[in-house]
Design a protein around this motif. Structure first.
Motif, PDB file in Angstrom:
ATOM      1  N   THR A 281     -61.526 -34.238  52.287  1.00 52.90           N
ATOM      2  CA  THR A 281     -60.939 -33.309  51.332  1.00 52.90           C
ATOM      3  C   THR A 281     -59.796 -34.075  50.676  1.00 52.90           C
ATOM      4  OG1 THR A 281     -59.228 -32.450  52.804  1.00 52.90           O
ATOM      5  CG2 THR A 281     -61.399 -31.380  52.897  1.00 52.90           C
ATOM      6  N   GLN A 282     -59.220 -33.492  49.641  1.00 49.39           N
ATOM      7  CA  GLN A 282     -58.095 -34.171  49.000  1.00 49.39           C
ATOM      8  C   GLN A 282     -56.941 -34.328  49.977  1.00 49.39           C
ATOM      9  OE1 GLN A 282     -57.304 -31.869  45.489  1.00 49.39           O
ATOM     10  NE2 GLN A 282     -58.998 -32.818  44.365  1.00 49.39           N
ATOM     11  N   GLU A 385     -63.894 -32.945  48.413  1.00 49.22           N
ATOM     12  CA  GLU A 385     -64.125 -33.875  47.311  1.00 49.22           C
ATOM     13  C   GLU A 385     -65.614 -34.140  47.150  1.00 49.22           C
ATOM     14  OE1 GLU A 385     -61.977 -37.250  48.743  1.00 49.22           O
ATOM     15  OE2 GLU A 385     -60.277 -36.785  47.460  1.00 49.22           O
ATOM     16  N   GLU A 525     -65.447 -36.242  38.963  1.00 51.25           N
ATOM     17  CA  GLU A 525     -65.303 -35.337  40.101  1.00 51.25           C
ATOM     18  C   GLU A 525     -64.770 -34.000  39.620  1.00 51.25           C
ATOM     19  OE1 GLU A 525     -64.402 -36.121  43.910  1.00 51.25           O
ATOM     20  OE2 GLU A 525     -66.127 -37.425  43.722  1.00 51.25           O
TER      21      GLU A 525
END
Ligand code: G4P
Length: 526
Positions: A281-282, A385, A525
């Motif tokens: 994930t970010q 992501e 993205e």
């Protein structure tokens, strides 16, 4: 082991990548057959027949209704629980096909032995490479004349840039097709044509030097021995790390329509293919064995049930457990929602799901608030992501029949692009609206839905755009200059990102040469 650990280790979530007609539908049916979900063998085919029958919308919608129920198939195989995600392939090819590949843990590539590596496979492989997805390969249609097995492997290595490790080897081909030799066990599985829903095991001969080989295969036995010496000398040993990193693909040969080689494939698949792995994930990497539930949406399907006009968001569970009635946080909006009616897509009916584990796909009812790429969690603010937008390959200009409906058109187009149905671009130089897609059917769907849901009568017409690239540049001055010089080719997408719309590939190449410090990106993205 906790129940969560146990459940997730059983999961094998994958998709099939192939060019149309290589045998994806047939293989899917056979996998279901071998997996014991026999009632399904047949429905998949029916769908294809329907697909070719008409492009009329109501039919199309019906078809979508069917395709959604079979767009995720779950079946047990031995100890494993397999989730097979459908990747729409023919006229219904769309960005969903690409995005589905971001929700799997591995892929199965089907190659037609006569045709080798084809264009669609190359594209899908590029998408797999974004996440280094592990890939098993099945070379299909050995009951027909095709290309030499060694030649096929060379082509896969050269074109797809992935190392091949044959685990089975075909004995002959077409009329001379006698079976496959398993390089791991040294056993030969003799071929007997079996159409339809029966599974019968043919004769198995143990050992390549077994005299029974010569008895049954005649000259082909010695041919096989010679060939195997060559192949074993020249090919790479199976390297699990390389497979899991997407750098090596184990290869199987067979004939899907004859149920041949499918068992070996499926056995190897559950043995080698990875269960859910950590995802980034970010904020941080999330392990599937974390107790707290997380998941992300990779696809939204609209109008599945014309009577209810509902949309279903497909969510991949990444960690923890989904339990019916649980509260989860829709991270982008910050809202907490209680989910009591998530659905599964088992068999040919939509059923309410009681619980789901990492690797599983559940469907959430959506009234326009959920977008592709959204993360759901049990509270933590995480953002998964890796759900990209892909540069469209087809473009159309939207022309309004009634110019006064511009506002409604913009709203509709925005909504459609949030769902990922089509992308929209507004050229800097004029007030046009250009739609982009990767499958041509997406335009028909867009035009129909604009009319049906937003009351906008629009036609889509040809426009001279060949491809699109998102523009990035670290030097703001240079970006400004680039903008000025290329004004007539630039547009903004639905998120106001700068996009270069190239009328030809030559034009794109020239622009890239002229502006080496500007990045022209084929994916973005979410
Ligand atoms: P797809 O989903 O990848 O588009 O391919 P699909 O399974 O529909 O297969 C495409 C065609 O190839 C079908 O024939 C199918 O029967 C045939 N096929 C699949 N596997 C094999 C195989 O192992 N050997 C041979 N010889 N043919 C195979 P079709 O004529 O297009 O359709 P149908 O009339 O058979 O349904």
């Amino acid at each position: 082991m906790s129940e969560l650990q146990e459940q997730l280790h059983k999961r094998r979530t994958f998709a099939i990548i192939s060019h149309p007609d290589a045998g994806k539908t047939t293989l899917t049916e056979k996998l279901l057959l071998f997996g014991g979900a026999i009632q399904l063998a047949g429905t998949v085919k029916g769908r294809k027949a329907a697909r070719h029958a008409t492009s009329d919308w109501m039919e199309l919608e019906k078809e979508r209704g069917i395709s959604v129920t079979s767009s995720v198939m779950q079946f047990p195989y031995g100890e494993a629980i397999v989730n097979l995600l459908d990747t729409p392939g023919h006229e219904d090819f769309s960005e969903d096909t690409y995005r589905t590949l971001t929700a799997v843990d591995s892929a199965l590539m089907v190659i037609d032995v006569a045709k080798g590596v084809e264009e669609r496979t190359i594209k899908l492989m590029d998408v797999c490479r974004l996440r280094d997805t592990p890939i098993l390969t099945f070379v299909n249609k050995l009951d027909r004349e095709g290309r030499d097995a060694i030649e096929i492997l060379d082509e896969i290595e050269a074109v797809l840039k992935i190392q091949c490790t044959p685990l089975t080897w075909p004995i002959g081909m077409g009329k001379r097709f006698k079976g496959v030799y398993d390089l791991r066990s040294g056993k030969t599985h003799l071929f007997s044509a079996q159409h339809g829903g029966k599974i019968a095991e043919g004769e198995i001969i143990d050992g390549i030097d077994n005299p029974r080989m010569d008895e049954v295969l005649g000259d082909q036995a010695q041919e096989l021995r010679d060939e195997m010496e060559l192949v074993q000398g020249a090919s790479h040993a199976l390297d699990m790390d390389a497979y899991l990193a997407g750098k090596q693909t184990p290869v199987f040969f067979g004939s899907a329509i004859n149920n041949f080689g499918v068992r070996e494939l499926l056995d190897a698949f559950v043995q080698y293919a990875p269960p859910p792995r950590p995802r980034s994930t970010q904020q941080r990497a999330v392990s599937p064995s974390e107790e707290a539930f997380t998941g992300f949406v990779f696809k939204i399907q609209a109008n599945m049930d014309p009577a209810h006009r509902d949309r279903v968001a497909f969510m991949r569970v990444c960690s923890g457990r989904y339990k019916k009635g649980m509260k989860m946080r829709h991270v982008r909006t910050g809202k907490a929602i209680q989910v009591a009616n998530a659905i599964t897509f088992q068999a040919d009916e939509r059923r309410h799901v009681e619980e789901a584990w990492p690797g599983d796909i559940i469907g959430l009812h959506n009234h326009g608030t959920i977008q592709i790429g959204d993360t759901f969690s049990e509270g933590e603010a995480l953002k998964y992501e890796g759900i990209p937008y892909f540069a469209p390959e087809l473009f159309r200009r939207v022309v309004l029949k009634d110019p006064l409906r511009m506002k409604a058109l913009q709203k509709g187009v925005l909504q459609l692009s949030e769902e990922g149905a089509t992308q929209s671009f507004r050229p800097l130089k004029n007030n046009e609206l250009i739609l982009g897609a990767v499958g041509v059917l997406q335009f028909d769907v867009a035009a129909y839905r604009l009319k049906d849901e937003y009351g906008v009568d629009a036609i889509v017409e040809a426009v001279s755009v060949k491809t699109a690239r998102w523009i990035e540049c670290d030097d703001s001055k240079m970006l400004e200059r680039f903008r000025e010089k290329n004004y007539e080719h630039l547009a903004l997408d639905g998120d106001d990102q700068l996009v270069y719309l190239a009328p030809t590939m030559v034009n794109l190449n020239l622009a890239q040469e002229r502006w080496p410090d500007v990045r022209f990106l084929a994916t973005r993205e979410l």
